[in-house]
Design a protein around this motif. Sequence first.
Motif, PDB file in Angstrom:
ATOM      1  N   PRO A 247       0.816  -1.218   0.000  1.00 11.18           N
ATOM      2  CA  PRO A 247       0.000   0.000   0.000  1.00 11.18           C
ATOM      3  C   PRO A 247       0.851   1.270   0.000  1.00 11.18           C
ATOM      4  O   PRO A 247       1.893   1.319   0.650  1.00 11.18           O
ATOM      5  N   TYR A 248       0.392   2.266  -0.710  1.00 10.07           N
ATOM      6  CA  TYR A 248       1.052   3.579  -0.733  1.00 10.07           C
ATOM      7  C   TYR A 248       0.042   4.659  -0.400  1.00 10.07           C
ATOM      8  O   TYR A 248      -1.125   4.566  -0.793  1.00 10.07           O
ATOM      9  N   PHE A 249       0.520   5.681   0.281  1.00  8.46           N
ATOM     10  CA  PHE A 249      -0.287   6.885   0.506  1.00  8.46           C
ATOM     11  C   PHE A 249       0.176   7.978  -0.444  1.00  8.46           C
ATOM     12  O   PHE A 249       1.390   8.180  -0.610  1.00  8.46           O
ATOM     13  N   VAL A 250      -0.785   8.689  -1.013  1.00  4.91           N
ATOM     14  CA  VAL A 250      -0.483   9.925  -1.738  1.00  4.91           C
ATOM     15  C   VAL A 250      -0.890  11.062  -0.798  1.00  4.91           C
ATOM     16  O   VAL A 250      -2.060  11.146  -0.399  1.00  4.91           O
ATOM     17  N   TYR A 251       0.060  11.900  -0.431  1.00  3.09           N
ATOM     18  CA  TYR A 251      -0.213  12.966   0.538  1.00  3.09           C
ATOM     19  C   TYR A 251      -0.730  14.225  -0.166  1.00  3.09           C
ATOM     20  O   TYR A 251      -0.289  14.565  -1.265  1.00  3.09           O
ATOM     21  N   ASP A 252      -1.685  14.894   0.491  1.00  2.98           N
ATOM     22  CA  ASP A 252      -2.192  16.194   0.021  1.00  2.98           C
ATOM     23  C   ASP A 252      -2.894  16.141  -1.330  1.00  2.98           C
ATOM     24  O   ASP A 252      -2.769  17.044  -2.157  1.00  2.98           O
ATOM     25  N   GLY A 253      -3.622  15.072  -1.564  1.00  4.08           N
ATOM     26  CA  GLY A 253      -4.503  15.015  -2.724  1.00  4.08           C
ATOM     27  C   GLY A 253      -3.772  14.967  -4.053  1.00  4.08           C
ATOM     28  O   GLY A 253      -2.618  14.540  -4.149  1.00  4.08           O
ATOM     29  N   TYR A 254      -4.461  15.427  -5.109  1.00  2.28           N
ATOM     30  CA  TYR A 254      -3.854  15.407  -6.446  1.00  2.28           C
ATOM     31  C   TYR A 254      -2.623  16.310  -6.500  1.00  2.28           C
ATOM     32  O   TYR A 254      -1.729  16.097  -7.314  1.00  2.28           O
ATOM     33  N   GLU A 255      -2.572  17.315  -5.630  1.00  2.52           N
ATOM     34  CA  GLU A 255      -1.370  18.170  -5.583  1.00  2.52           C
ATOM     35  C   GLU A 255      -0.147  17.329  -5.217  1.00  2.52           C
ATOM     36  O   GLU A 255       0.921  17.467  -5.810  1.00  2.52           O
ATOM     37  N   GLY A 256      -0.319  16.450  -4.235  1.00  4.90           N
ATOM     38  CA  GLY A 256       0.783  15.583  -3.823  1.00  4.90           C
ATOM     39  C   GLY A 256       1.132  14.546  -4.874  1.00  4.90           C
ATOM     40  O   GLY A 256       2.296  14.131  -4.995  1.00  4.90           O
ATOM     41  N   LEU A 257       0.119  14.144  -5.635  1.00  5.83           N
ATOM     42  CA  LEU A 257       0.360  13.184  -6.727  1.00  5.83           C
ATOM     43  C   LEU A 257       1.270  13.829  -7.779  1.00  5.83           C
ATOM     44  O   LEU A 257       2.206  13.210  -8.290  1.00  5.83           O
ATOM     45  N   ILE A 258       0.997  15.090  -8.060  1.00  2.00           N
ATOM     46  CA  ILE A 258       1.809  15.825  -9.048  1.00  2.00           C
ATOM     47  C   ILE A 258       3.226  16.051  -8.512  1.00  2.00           C
ATOM     48  O   ILE A 258       4.216  15.897  -9.233  1.00  2.00           O
ATOM     49  N   ASP A 259       3.313  16.409  -7.226  1.00  2.79           N
ATOM     50  CA  ASP A 259       4.611  16.797  -6.649  1.00  2.79           C
ATOM     51  C   ASP A 259       5.366  15.630  -6.014  1.00  2.79           C
ATOM     52  O   ASP A 259       6.341  15.832  -5.284  1.00  2.79           O
ATOM     53  N   ASP A 260       4.875  14.421  -6.266  1.00  2.00           N
ATOM     54  CA  ASP A 260       5.591  13.208  -5.843  1.00  2.00           C
ATOM     55  C   ASP A 260       5.633  13.038  -4.322  1.00  2.00           C
ATOM     56  O   ASP A 260       6.615  12.521  -3.788  1.00  2.00           O
ATOM     57  N   ARG A 261       4.584  13.474  -3.661  1.00  2.30           N
ATOM     58  CA  ARG A 261       4.531  13.215  -2.214  1.00  2.30           C
ATOM     59  C   ARG A 261       3.795  11.884  -2.015  1.00  2.30           C
ATOM     60  O   ARG A 261       2.594  11.846  -1.698  1.00  2.30           O
ATOM     61  N   ILE A 262       4.522  10.825  -2.243  1.00  2.98           N
ATOM     62  CA  ILE A 262       3.955   9.473  -2.223  1.00  2.98           C
ATOM     63  C   ILE A 262       4.873   8.606  -1.365  1.00  2.98           C
ATOM     64  O   ILE A 262       6.099   8.680  -1.505  1.00  2.98           O
ATOM     65  N   GLY A 263       4.303   7.842  -0.461  1.00  2.00           N
ATOM     66  CA  GLY A 263       5.157   6.995   0.369  1.00  2.00           C
ATOM     67  C   GLY A 263       4.485   5.676   0.699  1.00  2.00           C
ATOM     68  O   GLY A 263       3.247   5.592   0.758  1.00  2.00           O
ATOM     69  N   GLU A 264       5.304   4.644   0.875  1.00  2.37           N
ATOM     70  CA  GLU A 264       4.747   3.351   1.272  1.00  2.37           C
ATOM     71  C   GLU A 264       4.081   3.489   2.643  1.00  2.37           C
ATOM     72  O   GLU A 264       4.586   4.218   3.520  1.00  2.37           O
ATOM     73  N   ALA A 265       2.961   2.829   2.818  1.00  3.77           N
ATOM     74  CA  ALA A 265       2.220   2.908   4.087  1.00  3.77           C
ATOM     75  C   ALA A 265       2.380   1.603   4.856  1.00  3.77           C
ATOM     76  O   ALA A 265       2.416   0.519   4.265  1.00  3.77           O
TER      77      ALA A 265
END
Length: 324
Positions: A34-52
Amino acid sequence: MRSIAIVCSGGDASGMNPALKRFVEYAIANACTPYFVYDGYEGLIDDRIGEAHYRDVSGILNKGGTVIGSSRSERFMLPKYRTQAALNLKKRHIHMLVVLGGDGSFRGMDTFYKEHRIACCGIPATIDNDIFGTAYTLGVDTALGMIRTAIDAIRDTAASLNRAFVIETMGRECGYLALVSALTSGAELCLVPEIPYDLQRITPRLKQQLQEGRHYFIIIISEGIAHDREAIATWLSNDVGIETRLNVLGHLQRGGNPSVYDRLMAYRFVTYAIDALLNGNNNSVVCYNDHTFSYRNVHDVATTPATVEAELLRLATPLCTLEH
Ligand code: F6P
């Protein structure tokens, strides 16, 4: 191991945290990372993604809002940012995405899937209950509980000082929260965009109630008629003849610890969303109607205007017109 991500988009809704907890646990149970994308689609664009991990979701179930953040992203409407977002997922070998959000989020998800073929499944999550194709959206029950508490408290002061209170609920274009709150709080009047109202016709009925001994009013209006809120308060003071206060409940309706119902619905929505993705159902929204879950094409859900169920409108009409 297959990888799967989850993102919260748009206005937060209580129930998102229980959904995140179930997401991590059910993904791992199904041999997915599982991965979390932080801060919505903004985080998806800015690569704020981390394994949960399990530890990330420990102790979050009782919290309102979303611990991974959300956003209303203007950039996600532009192809170049969606491409950037897709690359961020693909470089981690993430080919499945769960989206918690409302119709705007689902429109973005639909385009994203069509352009980049990342399998998506939407979970309706907004306090407004205004998504086509589903009778329930995550967060509504908790929001109604917050509104109930607020109205009950306002009633105490309204009764003590012999005043009318105009109480405005959220619901951008949709009167659902106002209608249910009015019916369940003993309000004297409810005004929503879905049911035409004529203040001049209502005036004598409220005046008559005053003559018969009523000494305060609770009047629920929906955000969809917010442009009329001052006029409604003035009408009560001047035409009906009762001292009036206006109370816009605002964002307190979006907070609060998730109700039992929202915790359970979060659990169920997420289970169905992950099942959909694992079974190759690539671009759908989990819907809930008549105690049953089903999947609908995201394009239909995102592009068809939602309507308040006819039975609720019928039941509430006398309270909205004061005509029986
Ligand atoms: O999430 C839905 C909603 O709460 C609507 O009822 C309201 O119109 C809107 O969000 C408010 O949005 P924001 O928090 O961006 O002001």
